[in-house]
Design a protein around this motif. Structure first.
Motif, short mmCIF file in Angstrom:
data_model
loop_
_atom_site.label_atom_id
_atom_site.label_comp_id
_atom_site.label_asym_id
_atom_site.label_seq_id
_atom_site.Cartn_x
_atom_site.Cartn_y
_atom_site.Cartn_z
N ILE A 1 0.86 -1.18 0.00
CA ILE A 1 0.00 0.00 0.00
C ILE A 1 0.90 1.23 0.00
CG2 ILE A 1 -1.87 1.23 1.16
CD1 ILE A 1 -2.62 -1.60 0.25
N CYS A 2 0.85 2.00 -1.07
CA CYS A 2 1.69 3.20 -1.14
C CYS A 2 0.92 4.39 -0.55
CB CYS A 2 2.10 3.48 -2.58
SG CYS A 2 0.74 3.98 -3.65
N HIS A 3 1.61 5.50 -0.39
CA HIS A 3 0.98 6.70 0.19
C HIS A 3 -0.17 7.20 -0.67
CE1 HIS A 3 3.79 7.34 3.51
NE2 HIS A 3 4.74 6.92 2.70
N LEU A 4 -0.04 7.08 -1.99
CA LEU A 4 -1.10 7.55 -2.89
C LEU A 4 -2.39 6.76 -2.67
CD1 LEU A 4 -1.99 9.30 -5.30
CD2 LEU A 4 -1.11 7.51 -6.82
N VAL A 5 -2.27 5.44 -2.56
CA VAL A 5 -3.44 4.59 -2.32
C VAL A 5 -4.09 4.94 -0.98
CG1 VAL A 5 -4.18 2.21 -1.88
CG2 VAL A 5 -2.63 2.70 -3.78
N ALA A 6 -3.25 5.14 0.03
CA ALA A 6 -3.77 5.47 1.36
C ALA A 6 -4.54 6.79 1.36
CB ALA A 6 -2.63 5.52 2.37
N ILE A 7 -3.99 7.79 0.68
CA ILE A 7 -4.66 9.10 0.59
C ILE A 7 -5.98 8.96 -0.15
CG2 ILE A 7 -4.55 11.26 -0.71
CD1 ILE A 7 -3.29 11.65 1.89
N ASN A 8 -5.97 8.25 -1.28
CA ASN A 8 -7.20 8.07 -2.06
C ASN A 8 -8.26 7.33 -1.25
OD1 ASN A 8 -6.10 9.38 -4.25
ND2 ASN A 8 -5.48 7.52 -5.32
N SER A 9 -7.83 6.32 -0.47
CA SER A 9 -8.79 5.55 0.35
C SER A 9 -9.38 6.40 1.45
CB SER A 9 -8.09 4.33 0.95
OG SER A 9 -7.58 3.48 -0.05
N PRO B 1 -1.84 2.31 -11.36
CA PRO B 1 -0.81 1.26 -11.29
C PRO B 1 -1.22 0.10 -10.39
CG PRO B 1 -0.21 3.09 -9.88
CD PRO B 1 -1.49 3.50 -10.57
N PHE B 2 -0.51 -1.00 -10.51
CA PHE B 2 -0.65 -2.14 -9.61
C PHE B 2 0.71 -2.39 -8.99
CE2 PHE B 2 -0.15 -6.91 -9.41
CZ PHE B 2 -0.84 -7.07 -8.21
N PHE B 3 0.78 -2.34 -7.66
CA PHE B 3 2.06 -2.39 -6.97
C PHE B 3 2.48 -3.79 -6.54
CE2 PHE B 3 0.41 1.91 -6.43
CZ PHE B 3 1.48 2.66 -6.88
#
Length: 634
Positions: free
Chosen positions: A251-259, A448-450
């Motif tokens: 889980i990157c920072h971008l995904v966390a912010i979007n969630s 993207p898919f991490f």
């Protein structure tokens, strides 16, 4: 000239003006009728788009300023803006934003001064739902560490696998799980230091609680956690995936912010009090729940474990206005004995996923005017849907605006071969509306898919290549969906080796491996079967015996109870003479799933998990009938 008092300008005759006005009104009425007829969800879709655009503009503004804002940064802003506001309420105790900030500072300083941890290191966290889960999480985040949330239901070999896969330097354990870690302590990889949130700890483990008592709560410099790339790792959250043991989704920072904007997007505000009973190691609770509260500056009522009998009492006690759910949670509430005053509460929104249509309707009828906000999203996935219209049973709508941001398809799937169907040219095909299809989402710079930590093979398995043209890449969600004529999407089932039971994904290969450890088992083929009245599928294991060996039902029971979490333990066993396999040597499940667990349809010996007798017992017609009638609970 107009007559005096007519209200019309000089030279404009009433007969000329009125038809124009009448025509305008008629045109507007017709356009409104046409919009409702052809585009009934236009305004709700537009509202959804404007929210997405607003978030994009906010992110873009900060990026232009050279500021990459994280969830932790947002928490620090809230702690400064509203220090005395309750952030976490747990067992009656109030922890303000300032309290959590200071306690997490202490955690950061302990590891800063007493461990070799450095920025970018991974720390594994095994803890129950409690404020210290958040204190440790944020404290480590303040040092720029990546935190891996371990599933607290996992034990033994599976737990060791999870720890090894994320390669942590440190393992932090809650007091509840000290014995669990002691069991595997000798097998932990070399170099991992273990810290426990307990005063008295065994040799080889450090007491984090003791060191916190003397640690400073001074602010930790932002330089320790400031990021230069929003796609850098923030968390590892374990998910069963489609095959094998649990995998650590990055889980990157971008995904966390979007969630974290999910609660806001559904209409929550800073005045809301959000009730959370889901485990914090799940992305729904941590990313959407805790992250969402931070985004809003709202209050979270945290419960250690879900209790159907105490649910509404808690909601009344703490003036709860919003709660998070999974499908099973709503069903459990509906199964509770009816009581007076069930609609006497302040809950207005329920946000989650997996609410079955019949449960959804029953819930609303019984508990009052609560808006069910269903969404769809896999922990590691690159696509999500939000049901912003409240359509019962739907996980969201694929409107025109949604397609501007996500490229997805529902493609034809061969259930027997367990793979997408391709035409003569090798391309995948979209299903027709109303037909179930495999949901896939295009992987690109925007979405993207991490992948998974330390598991390149499993990361590659989640990708489909050359789907519609040479070189394209799509994320395989593993979920079958149906899209209706109004473009609403509905979850249909999971493909492959994973099924859902009790709100959890069950990896059948993991369960099969545990059963296969018994010295009398030749093979174990695990799958899920539908049981009327239950969400998801109950586990069933078809087994064959080694030559000259006999079946020991008590040992099978002991094995699954010892090594598997409750939701993964097979409810039924089926004895077979031999296993059917595909051309690629994969065990055939399709026919077994269709046959279910009825002793009237299956000639093989069947067994049922009896927790009172601590053994599997023959599945008779009488027991089968009692399960179907709901007299025996699974």
């Amino acid at each position: 000239m107009a007559e005096p008092g007519s209200g019309l300008p000089s030279g404009l005759a009433a007969p000329t003006f009125l038809p124009w006005l009448t025509g305008l009104v008629a045109g507007m009425v017709f356009l409104s009728f046409l919009q409702k007829l052809l585009y009934p969800y236009f305004w709700s879709d537009l509202w959804y788009l404007l929210k997405v655009v607003r978030c994009g503009l906010w992110t873009g503004k900060h990026r232009q300023k050279g500021e990459l804002v994280t969830v932790l940064d947002k928490f620090l802003i809230q702690a400064k803006k509203r220090p005395q506001k309750p952030f976490i309420i747990y067992e009656g105790d109030i922890h303000t934003y300032e309290d959590v900030d200071r306690r997490s500072n202490k955690v950061a300083h302990v590891f800063l001064n007493h461990s070799p941890l450095k920025r970018g290191d991974t720390v594994a966290l095994l803890m129950s739902n409690e404020p210290d889960f958040i204190h440790v999480w944020f404290g480590l985040a303040k040092l720029g560490c990546v935190v891996a949330f371990l599933n607290s239901n996992v034990r033994s070999v599976s737990l060791l696998h999870c720890i090894r896969s994320c390669e942590p330097r440190v393992l932090v354990v809650g007091a509840d799980f000290l014995e669990t870690i002691e069991d595997i302590l000798p097998s932990l990889p070399e170099g991992i230091s273990v810290w426990a949130m307990k005063d008295s700890v065994p040799q080889g483990i450090t007491s984090l609680k003791e060191k916190l008592s003397t640690a400073t709560d001074c602010r930790v410099p932002r330089s320790h956690h400031a990021i230069s790339n929003t796609k850098s790792p923030y968390l590892y959250i374990f998910t069963s995936g489609t095959t094998g043991l649990p995998k650590a989704a990055m889980i990157c920072h971008l995904v966390a912010i979007n969630s974290s904007i999910g609660l806001w997007a559904f209409g929550c505000t800073s005045d809301d009090i959000i009730y959370m009973t889901l485990p914090l190691y799940h992305s729904a609770a941590s990313l959407l729940g805790i992250g969402g509260c931070i985004e809003l500056g709202a209050t979270c009522v945290l419960r250690k474990k879900f209790s159907a009998s105490q649910f509404w009492n808690d909601c009344r006690k703490y003036n709860v206005t919003v709660f998070q759910y999974i499908g099973e949670l709503c069903r459990y509430l509906c199964k509770q004995p009816k009581r007076e005053g069930e609609k006497d509460h302040r809950v207005r929104l329920a946000i989650g996923n997996g609410a079955r249509s019949d449960v959804w309707r029953e819930f609303l009828d019984r508990f009052g005017n609560i808006k069910i906000c269903e969404f769809y999203g896999a922990t590691e996935g690159n696509i999500s849907f939000m049901n912003h219209t409240g359509k019962i049973g739907s996980v969201g709508r694929a409107n025109f605006f949604h397609k501007l941001f996500f490229t997805f398809h529902l493609i034809k799937y061969d259930f027997q071969k367990d793979e997408p169907i391709r035409d003569e040219q090798g391309w995948c095909c979209d299903v027709k509306k109303g037909e179930p299809g495999l949901l896939i989402s295009q992987v690109n710079e925007k979405n993207p898919f991490f992948g998974y930590a330390g598991n390149k093979t499993q990361t590659e398995k989640k990708l489909l290549c050359d789907v519609f043209k040479k070189g394209d890449v799509y994320f395989n969600t593993g979920d079958l969906m149906v899209q209706d004529q109004e473009n609403f999407l509905y979850f249909w089932d999971r493909i492959g080796d994973t099924f859902r039971w009790k709100g959890e994904n069950v990896a059948t290969t993991e369960v099969g491996a545990i059963i296969g450890m018994l010295d009398f088992i030749q093979e174990a083929n695990v799958y899920g079967v539908v049981v009327p009245g239950y969400e998801g599928k109950a586990g069933m294991a078809s087994i064959t015996l080694k030559p000259n060996k006999s079946l020991d039902l008590e040992k099978v029971y002991e094995q699954v109870v010892t090594f598997l979490p409750a939701y993964a333990r097979p409810q039924f066993l089926r004895m077979q003479e031999k296993m059917e396999a595909t051309g690629t040597f994969k065990l055939q499940k399709f026919k077994l799933v269709e046959e279910g667990f009825s002793p009237l349809k299956i000639s093989d010996s069947l067994y049922f998990m009896d927790n009172l007798k601590k053994s599997y017992v023959p599945l008779t017609k009488e027991i089968y009938d009692q399960i179907i009638l709901g007299k025996i609970k699974l």
